[in-house]
Motif scaffolding. Sequence first.
Motif, short mmCIF file in Angstrom:
data_model
loop_
_atom_site.label_atom_id
_atom_site.label_comp_id
_atom_site.label_asym_id
_atom_site.label_seq_id
_atom_site.Cartn_x
_atom_site.Cartn_y
_atom_site.Cartn_z
N THR A 115 0.81 -1.22 0.00
CA THR A 115 0.00 0.00 0.00
C THR A 115 0.85 1.26 0.00
O THR A 115 0.57 2.21 -0.75
N SER A 116 1.89 1.31 0.84
CA SER A 116 2.70 2.51 0.93
C SER A 116 3.43 2.80 -0.39
O SER A 116 3.57 3.96 -0.80
N VAL A 117 3.86 1.74 -1.06
CA VAL A 117 4.54 1.91 -2.34
C VAL A 117 3.54 2.37 -3.40
O VAL A 117 3.85 3.23 -4.24
N GLN A 118 2.33 1.80 -3.38
CA GLN A 118 1.29 2.23 -4.31
C GLN A 118 0.98 3.71 -4.13
O GLN A 118 0.82 4.45 -5.11
N ARG A 119 0.92 4.15 -2.86
CA ARG A 119 0.63 5.55 -2.58
C ARG A 119 1.74 6.46 -3.13
O ARG A 119 1.48 7.48 -3.76
N THR A 120 2.98 6.05 -2.91
CA THR A 120 4.11 6.84 -3.41
C THR A 120 4.11 6.90 -4.93
O THR A 120 4.34 7.95 -5.53
N LEU A 121 3.83 5.76 -5.57
CA LEU A 121 3.78 5.74 -7.03
C LEU A 121 2.65 6.62 -7.56
O LEU A 121 2.79 7.28 -8.58
N GLY A 122 1.52 6.63 -6.85
CA GLY A 122 0.42 7.51 -7.23
C GLY A 122 0.84 8.97 -7.16
O GLY A 122 0.48 9.78 -8.04
N GLN A 123 1.61 9.32 -6.14
CA GLN A 123 2.12 10.69 -6.01
C GLN A 123 3.08 11.02 -7.15
O GLN A 123 3.06 12.12 -7.69
N LEU A 124 3.91 10.06 -7.50
CA LEU A 124 4.86 10.27 -8.60
C LEU A 124 4.13 10.45 -9.93
O LEU A 124 4.52 11.29 -10.75
N VAL A 125 3.07 9.67 -10.14
CA VAL A 125 2.28 9.81 -11.36
C VAL A 125 1.69 11.21 -11.44
O VAL A 125 1.74 11.88 -12.49
N ALA A 126 1.14 11.68 -10.31
CA ALA A 126 0.54 13.02 -10.28
C ALA A 126 1.59 14.09 -10.57
O ALA A 126 1.34 15.06 -11.30
N GLN A 127 2.79 13.93 -10.01
CA GLN A 127 3.88 14.88 -10.27
C GLN A 127 4.25 14.90 -11.74
O GLN A 127 4.45 15.97 -12.33
N GLU A 128 4.37 13.71 -12.32
CA GLU A 128 4.75 13.63 -13.73
C GLU A 128 3.67 14.22 -14.62
O GLU A 128 3.99 14.84 -15.65
N GLN A 129 2.42 14.03 -14.25
CA GLN A 129 1.34 14.63 -15.03
C GLN A 129 1.45 16.15 -15.04
O GLN A 129 1.31 16.80 -16.09
N GLY A 130 1.73 16.72 -13.87
CA GLY A 130 1.89 18.16 -13.77
C GLY A 130 3.11 18.66 -14.54
O GLY A 130 3.04 19.67 -15.25
N GLN A 131 4.23 17.93 -14.42
CA GLN A 131 5.45 18.34 -15.11
C GLN A 131 5.33 18.14 -16.62
O GLN A 131 5.90 18.92 -17.40
N PHE A 132 4.59 17.11 -17.01
CA PHE A 132 4.34 16.89 -18.43
C PHE A 132 3.56 18.07 -19.02
O PHE A 132 3.92 18.61 -20.07
N ALA A 133 2.51 18.48 -18.32
CA ALA A 133 1.70 19.61 -18.79
C ALA A 133 2.53 20.89 -18.84
O ALA A 133 2.43 21.68 -19.79
N ALA A 134 3.37 21.09 -17.81
CA ALA A 134 4.20 22.30 -17.76
C ALA A 134 5.23 22.31 -18.89
O ALA A 134 5.48 23.36 -19.51
N SER A 135 5.83 21.15 -19.17
CA SER A 135 6.84 21.09 -20.23
C SER A 135 6.20 21.29 -21.61
O SER A 135 6.81 21.89 -22.50
N ARG A 136 4.98 20.81 -21.78
CA ARG A 136 4.26 21.05 -23.04
C ARG A 136 3.98 22.54 -23.23
O ARG A 136 4.17 23.09 -24.32
N ARG A 137 3.55 23.19 -22.14
CA ARG A 137 3.28 24.64 -22.23
C ARG A 137 4.55 25.40 -22.58
O ARG A 137 4.53 26.32 -23.41
N GLU A 138 5.66 25.01 -21.95
CA GLU A 138 6.92 25.68 -22.22
C GLU A 138 7.32 25.52 -23.68
O GLU A 138 7.81 26.48 -24.32
N PHE A 139 7.12 24.32 -24.22
CA PHE A 139 7.45 24.09 -25.62
C PHE A 139 6.60 24.98 -26.53
O PHE A 139 7.13 25.64 -27.43
N PHE A 140 5.29 25.02 -26.31
CA PHE A 140 4.42 25.77 -27.20
C PHE A 140 4.59 27.28 -27.05
O PHE A 140 4.31 28.04 -27.98
N GLN A 141 5.05 27.72 -25.90
CA GLN A 141 5.37 29.13 -25.74
C GLN A 141 6.61 29.50 -26.56
O GLN A 141 6.72 30.62 -27.07
N TRP A 142 7.52 28.54 -26.68
CA TRP A 142 8.75 28.79 -27.43
C TRP A 142 8.57 28.56 -28.92
O TRP A 142 9.03 29.34 -29.74
N TRP A 143 7.91 27.47 -29.28
CA TRP A 143 7.79 27.09 -30.69
C TRP A 143 6.56 27.78 -31.29
O TRP A 143 5.46 27.25 -31.30
#
Length: 319
Positions: free
Chosen positions: A264-292
């Motif tokens: 359970t504790s590992v599942q919870r941590t992985l869920g947090q990591l997924v949420a972080q990556e989702q946010g960073q993915f969206a942010a990196s996409r925005r950065e790309f489209f602001q530049w390109w």
Amino acid sequence: DTGFFMPPAKKWLSKLNPETPVGQAAQWVMGERLLAVGHYVPLAALRSGDDVEYVHQLRVWTRRAATAWTVFCEQLPPKRVDWLKKQLDRCRRAAGPARDDDVLLMHLRKQFRETGDKSLKVLLSQLAEHRRETQRPLEKLLFRWKKKDVFARCERLVGKTRWRGKNHEPGFAMFARPQLLEASDHFFTAAAGDLSDAQRLHALRIAGKRLRYAIEIFAPAFPSSLRQCVYPQVEQLQGLLGAVNDHAVAQQRFLAWREQTTKTSVQRTLGQLVAQEQGQFAASRREFFQWWTESRCRAMRKKIAACTQSENGPATYSA
């Protein structure tokens, strides 16, 4: 013994100019890239624990060599063309999973240093074990290269690379111009698509790699602005899209990992990591489209067109 030569062989490539015969250019470019691959194969297989860059550089130089193979395959010894492609494909397949693990390990180690989450320690242990498994293909690759004498065979192949066309051998600039234009046309066709679609954005990333490696090969045939002005833009595009891709891949791996674990504790941590990556993915996409932007795309296309039409002299090569 880390290989059969130290890369890159700039003593050759510094001599490239618009008038260099294509056969000589092919020999120099293929030589640099194959010697670099041969240098990093044993380092990646035997000393990856010393520096993660060894595996990374093996993959990068394999891609560079594969691009050179595509460009100059008609100048290679006919009986060795398919053989060389197989060797490069084996290198790429061996280095890919190991590099992916290295990137994820660096990411998780940073997370652990910042949070001290004990579940991350469990994940790091599991990933380190997986990384030991992905090291085996690299070790097998080195064993095969030694057993089959691939190092020496690559060296002989470079020595036999020459102009094999029936027509008069052209100079490097005449040969390079249509090749570079083809790569740039492919890139700008990909850029014209709907980049909100993930597959098309990925296609642009791949086309950008192709253009980047083509510029590295053909820069000496064109004015210095190709290397000094256009190349940094393509390089920056690759960096921005690389960040988007890294977050997408990490998200997928964390999701798959969460489905496979029962703690359970590992599942919870992985869920947090997924949420972080989702946010960073969206942010990196925005950065790309602001530049390109459309204006940046038009300006880059205009600069490439100007370089390929100019007679102002060669660019200075630097790997």
